[in-house]
Design a protein around this motif. Structure first.
Motif, PDB file in Angstrom:
ATOM      1  N   ALA A  27      46.735  74.202  22.707  1.00 21.88           N
ATOM      2  CA  ALA A  27      46.882  75.048  21.528  1.00 21.88           C
ATOM      3  C   ALA A  27      45.690  74.898  20.588  1.00 21.88           C
ATOM      4  CB  ALA A  27      48.178  74.696  20.797  1.00 21.88           C
ATOM      5  N   LEU A  28      45.188  73.672  20.430  1.00 20.66           N
ATOM      6  CA  LEU A  28      44.034  73.465  19.555  1.00 20.66           C
ATOM      7  C   LEU A  28      42.781  74.114  20.120  1.00 20.66           C
ATOM      8  CD1 LEU A  28      44.591  69.769  18.413  1.00 20.66           C
ATOM      9  CD2 LEU A  28      44.815  71.839  17.034  1.00 20.66           C
ATOM     10  N   ARG A  29      42.618  74.040  21.443  1.00 18.70           N
ATOM     11  CA  ARG A  29      41.465  74.704  22.047  1.00 18.70           C
ATOM     12  C   ARG A  29      41.560  76.226  21.875  1.00 18.70           C
ATOM     13  NH1 ARG A  29      41.951  70.504  26.022  1.00 18.70           N
ATOM     14  NH2 ARG A  29      43.372  71.793  27.241  1.00 18.70           N
ATOM     15  N   ALA A  30      42.777  76.755  22.037  1.00 18.17           N
ATOM     16  CA  ALA A  30      42.955  78.192  21.832  1.00 18.17           C
ATOM     17  C   ALA A  30      42.700  78.567  20.376  1.00 18.17           C
ATOM     18  CB  ALA A  30      44.367  78.605  22.246  1.00 18.17           C
ATOM     19  N   GLN A  31      43.146  77.702  19.462  1.00 27.61           N
ATOM     20  CA  GLN A  31      42.898  77.957  18.042  1.00 27.61           C
ATOM     21  C   GLN A  31      41.411  77.959  17.734  1.00 27.61           C
ATOM     22  OE1 GLN A  31      43.465  74.801  14.966  1.00 27.61           O
ATOM     23  NE2 GLN A  31      45.159  76.091  14.291  1.00 27.61           N
ATOM     24  N   GLU A  32      40.687  77.016  18.321  1.00 27.75           N
ATOM     25  CA  GLU A  32      39.247  76.938  18.089  1.00 27.75           C
ATOM     26  C   GLU A  32      38.545  78.174  18.658  1.00 27.75           C
ATOM     27  OE1 GLU A  32      36.506  75.234  15.954  1.00 27.75           O
ATOM     28  OE2 GLU A  32      38.420  74.198  16.287  1.00 27.75           O
ATOM     29  N   ALA A  33      38.970  78.605  19.839  1.00 26.62           N
ATOM     30  CA  ALA A  33      38.389  79.806  20.425  1.00 26.62           C
ATOM     31  C   ALA A  33      38.672  81.037  19.569  1.00 26.62           C
ATOM     32  CB  ALA A  33      38.928  80.009  21.838  1.00 26.62           C
ATOM     33  N   GLU A  34      39.883  81.109  19.012  1.00 26.29           N
ATOM     34  CA  GLU A  34      40.217  82.237  18.146  1.00 26.29           C
ATOM     35  C   GLU A  34      39.388  82.210  16.867  1.00 26.29           C
ATOM     36  OE1 GLU A  34      42.424  85.750  17.272  1.00 26.29           O
ATOM     37  OE2 GLU A  34      41.972  84.628  19.093  1.00 26.29           O
ATOM     38  N   ARG A  35      39.172  81.013  16.336  1.00 30.99           N
ATOM     39  CA  ARG A  35      38.307  80.902  15.157  1.00 30.99           C
ATOM     40  C   ARG A  35      36.905  81.402  15.458  1.00 30.99           C
ATOM     41  NH1 ARG A  35      39.384  75.062  12.227  1.00 30.99           N
ATOM     42  NH2 ARG A  35      41.421  75.555  11.292  1.00 30.99           N
ATOM     43  N   GLN A  36      36.390  81.025  16.620  1.00 33.27           N
ATOM     44  CA  GLN A  36      35.058  81.477  17.010  1.00 33.27           C
ATOM     45  C   GLN A  36      35.005  83.001  17.102  1.00 33.27           C
ATOM     46  OE1 GLN A  36      32.351  79.624  17.591  1.00 33.27           O
ATOM     47  NE2 GLN A  36      33.189  77.559  17.506  1.00 33.27           N
ATOM     48  N   ARG A  37      36.056  83.588  17.695  1.00 33.95           N
ATOM     49  CA  ARG A  37      36.066  85.043  17.858  1.00 33.95           C
ATOM     50  C   ARG A  37      36.132  85.738  16.506  1.00 33.95           C
ATOM     51  NH1 ARG A  37      39.440  89.126  17.747  1.00 33.95           N
ATOM     52  NH2 ARG A  37      41.189  87.781  17.166  1.00 33.95           N
ATOM     53  N   ILE A  38      37.005  85.260  15.613  1.00 37.11           N
ATOM     54  CA  ILE A  38      37.141  85.891  14.301  1.00 37.11           C
ATOM     55  C   ILE A  38      35.846  85.745  13.507  1.00 37.11           C
ATOM     56  CG2 ILE A  38      38.365  85.781  12.101  1.00 37.11           C
ATOM     57  CD1 ILE A  38      40.863  84.964  13.646  1.00 37.11           C
ATOM     58  N   ALA A  39      35.234  84.538  13.564  1.00 32.00           N
ATOM     59  CA  ALA A  39      33.973  84.329  12.845  1.00 32.00           C
ATOM     60  C   ALA A  39      32.887  85.268  13.358  1.00 32.00           C
ATOM     61  CB  ALA A  39      33.536  82.871  12.986  1.00 32.00           C
ATOM     62  N   GLN A  40      32.852  85.457  14.668  1.00 26.05           N
ATOM     63  CA  GLN A  40      31.850  86.353  15.237  1.00 26.05           C
ATOM     64  C   GLN A  40      32.077  87.787  14.791  1.00 26.05           C
ATOM     65  OE1 GLN A  40      29.377  85.057  17.124  1.00 26.05           O
ATOM     66  NE2 GLN A  40      28.361  87.057  17.092  1.00 26.05           N
ATOM     67  N   GLU A  41      33.336  88.200  14.752  1.00 23.09           N
ATOM     68  CA  GLU A  41      33.639  89.560  14.308  1.00 23.09           C
ATOM     69  C   GLU A  41      33.323  89.739  12.828  1.00 23.09           C
ATOM     70  OE1 GLU A  41      37.567  90.682  15.308  1.00 23.09           O
ATOM     71  OE2 GLU A  41      37.223  90.706  17.478  1.00 23.09           O
ATOM     72  N   LEU A  42      33.628  88.724  12.018  1.00 24.40           N
ATOM     73  CA  LEU A  42      33.290  88.809  10.598  1.00 24.40           C
ATOM     74  C   LEU A  42      31.782  88.949  10.409  1.00 24.40           C
ATOM     75  CD1 LEU A  42      35.640  86.127   8.964  1.00 24.40           C
ATOM     76  CD2 LEU A  42      35.734  88.596   8.638  1.00 24.40           C
TER      77      LEU A  42
END
Length: 327
Positions: free
Chosen positions: A120-135
């Motif tokens: 779950a933490l790895r998925a959370q980190e990946a989601e953070r990366q994706r959102i940051a990239q989109e921002l």
């Protein structure tokens, strides 16, 4: 030599049967008799014999059932957020198979929880990366385009409108900076580009710049090479600790330190705020605990009191250095 395992039910039946057999033999072989109209002395002897049988039966059953009482007590203390609690198999006696199975069940539960939490933490980190990239790519570029459009519009706008456009441009620029700060928090680019020490220093500066407490840094000039997962855990724990200080501690100053000691890397975040309530375990602290376990670290969050009677909170993360990274 293989032990013969007997179910607990048959053990209890065997003990009761043995006690009753002994009582029957004692009654049959002893010279004691009971009259048709029992005398007081005969009743006393019968009462003593019954008391001995009950006490002997209770003592024998206690040796079998005591591990069950311990098992019940331990069950009430189990908290998968704090793994490692086990029953002693060596002192379990006849209930040893039950205790062994209970310990094995705890190990499986802790392993499954640790695995699912890490996933779950790895998925959370990946989601953070994706959102940051989109921002950065979408929102950031859109706001940059708006700034350029406003700049062009100001050049050709009449004087009364130019002031309003300039104010709107300032608001847009502030929004763009805020988007960049959010993206930076979601994806620590400094950690990848500049390294752990620079990333922690930048985190401290950003905390102080956001009208937060004064952050005193005690960071080494360099650290041994660490796996990227370990560096990310150190950064995230420091980030969460400083965020908690800003939101809850009402502190005036914070000490952020990273040291090498006895083959371990120790991160400390100490504030002079209101302290942490005993037994507090919010989502932020729980997340830090889980991250620390992912890389074999130990996290300790405690209230502190200094010599002048002040209070505060200390967050201490201790991580083992990889063998190749030991100085």
């Amino acid at each position: 030599m293989r032990r013969i395992s007997m179910p607990l039910f048959w053990r209890v039946c065997l003990i009761n049967g043995a006690v009753f057999l002994l009582g029957t033999l004692a009654l049959a072989l002893s010279p004691a008799t009971v009259s048709a109209q029992p005398l007081l002395s005969e009743l006393v002897v019968l009462l003593l014999g019954l008391t001995v049988i009950v006490l002997l039966n209770g003592a024998l059953l206690r040796t079998v059932l005591r591990p069950l009482d311990r098992l019940t007590a331990v069950t009430g203390q189990i908290d998968l957020r704090h793994p490692g609690l086990r029953l002693d198999e060596d002192g379990s006696g006849p209930a040893r198979p039950l205790v062994r199975g209970f310990n094995a069940m705890l190990e499986r539960l802790e392993l499954e929880r640790s695995t699912s939490t890490a996933r779950a933490l790895r998925a959370q980190e990946a989601e953070r990366q994706r959102i940051a990239q989109e921002l950065h790519d979408e929102v950031g570029q859109s706001l940059t385009a708006v700034l350029l459009g406003l700049r062009h519009a100001m050049d050709s706008a009449p004087e009364p409108v130019r002031a309003e456009l300039d104010e709107l441009r300032g608001t847009t620029r502030a929004s763009l900076e805020e988007v960049r700060r959010i993206a930076q928090r979601l994806r620590p680019g400094d950690l990848t580009d500049l390294g752990l020490i620079s990333a922690l220093a930048g985190l401290a500066r950003a905390t102080s710049a956001r009208n937060g407490p004064r952050v005193r840094r005690r960071l080494p000039t360099s650290v041994p090479d660490l796996p990227s997962a370990t560096e990310l855990v150190i950064y995230r724990v420091a980030q969460e600790a400083l965020t908690n200080v800003v939101r809850h501690a009402r502190a005036e100053s914070v000490d952020l330190g990273l040291t090498l000691s006895d083959g371990r890397l120790v991160l400390r975040v100490v504030d002079d705020g209101v302290g942490i309530p005993r037994g507090a375990m919010g989502a932020g602290i729980q997340g830090m605990l889980e991250r620390a376990r992912m890389v074999g670290g130990v996290l300790d969050v405690r209230a502190r009191e200094d010599r002048r009677g002040g209070s505060g909170t200390e967050v201490r993360l201790s991580l083992p250095l990889p063998r190749r990274a030991e100085p």
